[in-house]
Motif scaffolding. Structure first.
Motif, PDB file in Angstrom:
ATOM      1  N   UNK A 244       0.837  -1.195   0.000  1.00 50.86           N
ATOM      2  CA  UNK A 244       0.000   0.000   0.000  1.00 50.86           C
ATOM      3  C   UNK A 244       0.869   1.240   0.000  1.00 50.86           C
ATOM      4  N   UNK A 245       0.315   2.255  -0.614  1.00 50.04           N
ATOM      5  CA  UNK A 245       0.927   3.581  -0.612  1.00 50.04           C
ATOM      6  C   UNK A 245       1.146   4.080   0.815  1.00 50.04           C
ATOM      7  N   UNK A 246       0.297   3.586   1.731  1.00 54.86           N
ATOM      8  CA  UNK A 246       0.307   4.099   3.107  1.00 54.86           C
ATOM      9  C   UNK A 246       1.013   3.162   4.075  1.00 54.86           C
ATOM     10  N   UNK A 247       1.664   2.141   3.546  1.00 53.78           N
ATOM     11  CA  UNK A 247       2.285   1.154   4.420  1.00 53.78           C
ATOM     12  C   UNK A 247       3.753   1.026   4.024  1.00 53.78           C
ATOM     13  N   UNK A 248       4.627   1.163   5.008  1.00 55.74           N
ATOM     14  CA  UNK A 248       6.061   1.131   4.699  1.00 55.74           C
ATOM     15  C   UNK A 248       6.529  -0.255   4.253  1.00 55.74           C
ATOM     16  N   UNK A 249       5.745  -1.276   4.592  1.00 58.52           N
ATOM     17  CA  UNK A 249       6.159  -2.633   4.215  1.00 58.52           C
ATOM     18  C   UNK A 249       5.624  -2.994   2.841  1.00 58.52           C
TER      19      UNK A 249
END
Ligand code: ADP
Ligand code: MG
Length: 371
Positions: A244-249
């Motif tokens: 995800x764009x919003x998840x660093x992983x």
């Protein structure tokens, strides 16, 4: 994810105006058949080749058949998506013009390939109506649909890709000599491809200068822009990315290698979809550890560079000298149960149904985060 009161309504979109209409229908049959019916309600929406949306009840019958490729045909009814951002329901207009409500969509799952599906246009409609959707948004979709801009952005970011020349129909009509000299500089053989197409449509290998004209005509049948690249000698290795764009992983799959046998000069349309025995994906690809890591690292960098979300398949060439070149980025890759993207995930421990649920969850979370 879903409580007993409300299962998210997933509108699966397939077919559409692109040349990959039939491929998309087959993908839809796979996804709808495998979606977790305990967790989600599904609304199968086919889009005709002229862009009419309609509910398709007999989605399960859509499969590859070289003699009768599946197609969404107009039956006089039409599904009308809202453009307002107030959670309005989809409407269904019957053949007499009367409208009924089909329910408010919680998440769109576009299984559309190519133009008007993978290129940001339909994503614009989802964004306008403030509805969650699986996959990348307007910019990433548009930028990765266009091979010229994909390569320009990668080159600028230092991501290795093979050299290319842009040839528009106008350039070819008005200044043929300069096109021919730019192509000659690349050295033969070259690959000629439409800038915005897919499934190898309009792609050809040119071994002699005299074949250039026909190859460009083949590419221009799909797009007014073409790119020409020198032939890369190497192996075709793909990597599936999920995140995800919003998840660093970010998760990257084990890379898969495509090998094509039989009577195909390269991984062409027939090898991809018709002569299935002639194309094989080996996953994990037999690569040394460093090359595997390099493919995964570059795939993740490309996903980030283009602000992708949800899914993308990053296709590379591993050259004979071990160099990894990025060929292209697909934001809505083939997604039948046997397609490379789901297959690479299955080989990496994530099954098809789980993958579908995961993508829908990412879409819902992204949408909530974007607000
Ligand atoms: N520069 C190249 N060198 C060698 N083979 C190529 C090159 N470009 C494309 N091909 C072959 O053509 C196929 C289709 O090209 P690709 O760029 O992946 O377009 P598409 O979006 O249609 O998949 C590739 O999978 C590969 O087999
Ligand atoms: Mg490709």
């Amino acid at each position: 994810m879903a409580d007993n009161d409300h299962r998210p309504l997933v509108a699966v979109l397939f077919g559409g105006r692109s040349s990959e209409h039939s491929v998309s229908c087959v993908t839809a049959a796979g996804v709808i058949g495998a979606i977790d019916a305990q967790a989600f309600d599904v609304l199968p929406i086919g889009i005709t080749k002229t862009g009419v949306w309609r509910v398709v009840e007999d989605w399960a019958s859509m499969r590859f058949d070289p003699d009768a490729m599946p197609e969404v045909t107009d039956n006089g009814t039409e599904v009308i998506p809202p453009i307002s951002a107030d959670g309005a329901p989809l409407l269904q207009r019957d053949a007499e013009g009367a409208c009924t409500e089909l329910g408010a969509v919680d998440v769109y799952f576009p299984l559309l390939h190519g133009r008007f599906g993978e290129d940001g246009t339909v994503q614009g409609l989802f964004e306008l109506s403030d509805t969650a959707f699986v996959g990348s948004g307007v910019f990433s979709s548009a930028a990765s649909m266009d091979k010229h801009y994909t390569k320009s952005l990668m080159a600028q970011a230092g991501i290795p890709t093979c050299p290319w020349e842009l040839v528009t129909e106008t350039m070819w009509e008005t200044d043929r000599a300069s096109v021919e000299s730019r192509v000659a500089e690349l050295g033969l053989p070259v690959f000629v491809k439409p800038a915005r197409a897919g499934s190898s449509m309009g792609v050809s290998r040119v071994a002699e200068a005299a074949e250039l004209e026909a190859a460009l005509a083949g590419a221009f049948a799909h797009d007014s822009k073409a790119i020409v690249e020198p032939q890369v000698i190497g192996r075709e290795v793909e990597c599936a990315v999920l995140g995800s764009l919003y998840d660093a992983t970010l998760r990257t799959s084990s890379p898969g290698e495509i090998s094509v046998s039989g009577d195909h000069a390269f991984y062409d349309f027939d090898a991809k979809y018709l002569d299935l025995a002639d194309a094989e994906v080996t996953c994990p690809a037999v690569l040394d550890e460093a090359t595997t890591a390099r493919v995964q690292e570059l795939a993740a960098s490309v996903f980030r560079l283009f602000d992708c979300t949800g899914l993308a398949r990053v296709d590379t060439f591993v050259t004979d000298t071990g160099e990894v070149l990025i060929n292209e980025l697909n934001t809505l890759p083939g997604f039948t149960p046997t397609s490379a993207y789901p297959f690479m995930w299955a080989q990496s421990g994530l099954e098809y149904s789980e993958l579908i649920s995961e993508l829908i969850s990412i879409a819902l979370v992204d949408h909530a985060r974007a607000k």
